[in-house]
Design an enzyme around this catalytic site. Structure first.
Site, mmCIF file in Angstrom:
data_model
loop_
_atom_site.group_PDB
_atom_site.id
_atom_site.type_symbol
_atom_site.label_atom_id
_atom_site.label_comp_id
_atom_site.label_asym_id
_atom_site.label_seq_id
_atom_site.Cartn_x
_atom_site.Cartn_y
_atom_site.Cartn_z
ATOM 1 C CG LEU A 1 -2.696 6.686 11.361
ATOM 2 C CD1 LEU A 1 -3.154 7.017 12.772
ATOM 3 C CD2 LEU A 1 -2.109 7.918 10.707
ATOM 4 C CG ASP A 2 -6.425 -0.035 10.496
ATOM 5 O OD1 ASP A 2 -5.827 -0.684 9.627
ATOM 6 O OD2 ASP A 2 -7.653 -0.078 10.652
ATOM 7 C CD GLU B 1 -5.093 -4.353 9.494
ATOM 8 O OE1 GLU B 1 -4.854 -3.185 9.131
ATOM 9 O OE2 GLU B 1 -5.200 -5.285 8.676
ATOM 10 C CG ASP C 1 0.140 5.244 6.702
ATOM 11 O OD1 ASP C 1 -0.683 5.017 7.594
ATOM 12 O OD2 ASP C 1 -0.125 5.163 5.487
ATOM 13 C CG ASP D 1 -1.752 -1.184 1.404
ATOM 14 O OD1 ASP D 1 -2.235 -1.665 0.366
ATOM 15 O OD2 ASP D 1 -1.925 -1.673 2.543
ATOM 16 C CG ASP E 1 -2.245 -0.716 11.141
ATOM 17 O OD1 ASP E 1 -1.509 0.248 10.890
ATOM 18 O OD2 ASP E 1 -3.175 -1.079 10.401
ATOM 19 C CD GLU F 1 -1.002 -1.843 7.694
ATOM 20 O OE1 GLU F 1 -1.826 -2.013 8.599
ATOM 21 O OE2 GLU F 1 -1.267 -1.279 6.627
ATOM 22 C CD GLU F 2 2.576 1.619 7.432
ATOM 23 O OE1 GLU F 2 3.136 1.592 6.319
ATOM 24 O OE2 GLU F 2 1.334 1.652 7.561
HETATM 25 P P1 AHM Z 1 -4.953 -0.121 6.093
HETATM 26 O O1 AHM Z 1 -4.229 -0.880 7.149
HETATM 27 O O2 AHM Z 1 -4.185 -0.027 4.814
HETATM 28 O O3 AHM Z 1 -5.442 1.212 6.572
HETATM 29 O O4 AHM Z 1 -6.228 -1.014 5.700
HETATM 30 C C1 AHM Z 1 -7.079 -1.443 6.717
HETATM 31 C C2 AHM Z 1 -8.396 -0.769 6.588
HETATM 32 C C3 AHM Z 1 -9.339 -0.981 7.729
HETATM 33 O O5 AHM Z 1 -9.197 -0.027 8.714
HETATM 34 C C4 AHM Z 1 -10.667 -0.863 7.058
HETATM 35 O O6 AHM Z 1 -11.681 -1.530 7.739
HETATM 36 C C5 AHM Z 1 -10.411 -1.440 5.708
HETATM 37 O O7 AHM Z 1 -9.029 -1.315 5.463
HETATM 38 C C6 AHM Z 1 -11.125 -0.716 4.656
HETATM 39 O O8 AHM Z 1 -10.854 -1.322 3.444
HETATM 40 P P2 AHM Z 1 -11.681 -0.928 2.135
HETATM 41 O O9 AHM Z 1 -11.209 0.435 1.741
HETATM 42 O O10 AHM Z 1 -11.318 -1.993 1.152
HETATM 43 O O11 AHM Z 1 -13.135 -0.934 2.492
HETATM 44 MG MG MG Z 2 -4.135 -1.432 8.913
#
Ligand code: AHM
Ligand code: MG
Length: 357
Positions: free
Chosen positions: A135-136, A295, A89, A83, A133, A112-113
């Site tokens: 900043l989720d 997560e 982040d 990502d 994680d 995560e990073e």
């Molecule tokens: P991230 O860790 O890259 O932020 O992705 C996790 C997030 C969750 O917080 C959220 O529920 C989900 O991805 C949303 O995904 P989507 O955009 O596919 O609905």
């Molecule tokens: Mg996340």
């Protein structure tokens, strides 16, 4: 807390708060710091949790100032799962790594990073392992919608230097899990195994998380009829997920759809109001989207401690309780179906109805 009204403060002990008469004037400062000190009886674990709460405060400050400090936008890198990384982040990850590697209580970190686990140098290493994680909900960063930190803490098993096997364990081994939501207020929700779920809100003027609710439980009977998922993926769902969402929408009293797109916010609402949050596997993403260690596991742990349920639905050919998964790699993914028992069980029942298990 002068200026905040009478100093009638809820107890922080193990008694559920059921009425005003349970409130006593024990302290003006029922802070997370005191709760941690009282709850752990383990100074090293307390030090680790102090470092985590410090990092949450610093991340909250960064989120609050993001517009002014030009912290919106991309950092120009991609993370462990490909990502695009946002500036926040990267900054929040640096904050957590700095706080945890220097606290003297951690042996290994998984973020995560970061593609690889971070092994804390021997002279600074302690007994614990943390998956987080920082900043989720990255897609919500730039439009000022709530995001959050998610974490899980384990005690390492290796007698000497930690190895990756200290983190590749089932979610049943978690000692403490929590999340911090950076929303209208900054709120930290934490659960020590066997001690329920507790809510703390950051008082910005005091710079401390203040205890606001003990022994949080999902509403009796499952609460509000809410399903929370990215319905844009529905054409790729299996027949059971399509079936149950269809039933919920078509029932006499249809479920409402609510989806922030930040797991922390969607799970927080589910705990407080009821309903279910889903990120299921689908034809394109056989393992779903969310990562097991930082997560799926911590959120499943908190959901179960709050009286809810946490499943993967159908995963690798069978129905699996989420916390029972044994991860083989640090960034692996799993489908997530978490929420009140009424709705999680309805999802699992639908697999039977559809003849899929
Ligand atoms: P991230 O860790 O890259 O932020 O992705 C996790 C997030 C969750 O917080 C959220 O529920 C989900 O991805 C949303 O995904 P989507 O955009 O596919 O609905
Ligand atoms: Mg996340």
């Amino acid at each position: 807390m002068a200026g905040y009204g009478p100093t009638i403060i809820p107890r922080m002990d193990d008694c559920p708060i059921t009425s005003a008469s349970d409130s006593v004037s024990v302290s003006q400062f029922p802070t997370l710091t005191r709760y941690i000190m009282g709850k752990t009886g383990d100074k090293e674990l307390a030090i680790l949790l102090m470092a985590l709460q410090l990092a949450c405060k610093a991340t909250s400050r960064a989120c609050n100032k993001a517009g002014i400090a030009m912290l919106f936008g991309l950092a120009g890198e991609v993370n462990s799962t490909g990502d695009d990384q946002k500036k926040l982040d990267v900054l929040s990850n640096e904050i957590f790594i700095d706080a945890l590697t220097n606290c003297g209580a951690c042996a290994v970190l998984v973020s995560e990073e970061n593609e690889d686990p971070i092994f804390v140098p021997e002279d600074k290493a302690g007994r614990f392992v943390v998956a987080f994680d920082p900043l989720d909900g990255s897609s919500n960063i730039d439009c000022n919608v709530s995001t959050g930190t998610i974490f899980a803490v384990y005690e390492k098993k290796s007698e000497k230097n930690a190895t990756v096997s200290d983190i590749l364990r089932t979610g049943n081994d978690i000692l403490v899990a929590g999340y911090c939501m950076y929303g209208a207020a900054t709120e930290l929700v934490i659960s020590f195994k066997g001690h329920g779920v507790h809510r703390f809100t950051l008082d910005p003027s005091l710079g401390e998380f203040v205890h606001i609710q003990a022994h949080v439980q999902l509403p009796e009977g499952g609460g509000k009829k809410i399903y929370s998922c990215n319905e844009g993926n529905s054409r790729n769902w299996d027949a059971a997920i399509k079936g149950i969402i269809g039933k919920w929408k078509d029932s006499d009293k249809p479920y409402a759809a609510r989806y922030v797109g930040s797991m922390v916010s969607d799970v927080h609402r589910t705990i407080l109001y009821g309903g279910v949050y889903l990120y299921p596997a689908d034809a394109k993403s056989k393992h779903g989207k969310l990562r097991v260690l930082y997560e799926g596991f911590p959120m499943a742990f908190i959901m179960e401690q709050a009286g809810g349920a946490a499943s993967c639905g159908m995963f690798k050919g069978k129905i699996q309780r989420l916390l029972d998964i044994v991860p083989e790699t640090i960034h692996e993914k799993c489908p997530v179906v978490i929420g009140c028992k009424r709705d999680v069980e309805a999802v699992l029942e639908e697999y039977k109805i559809q003849g899929l298990c």
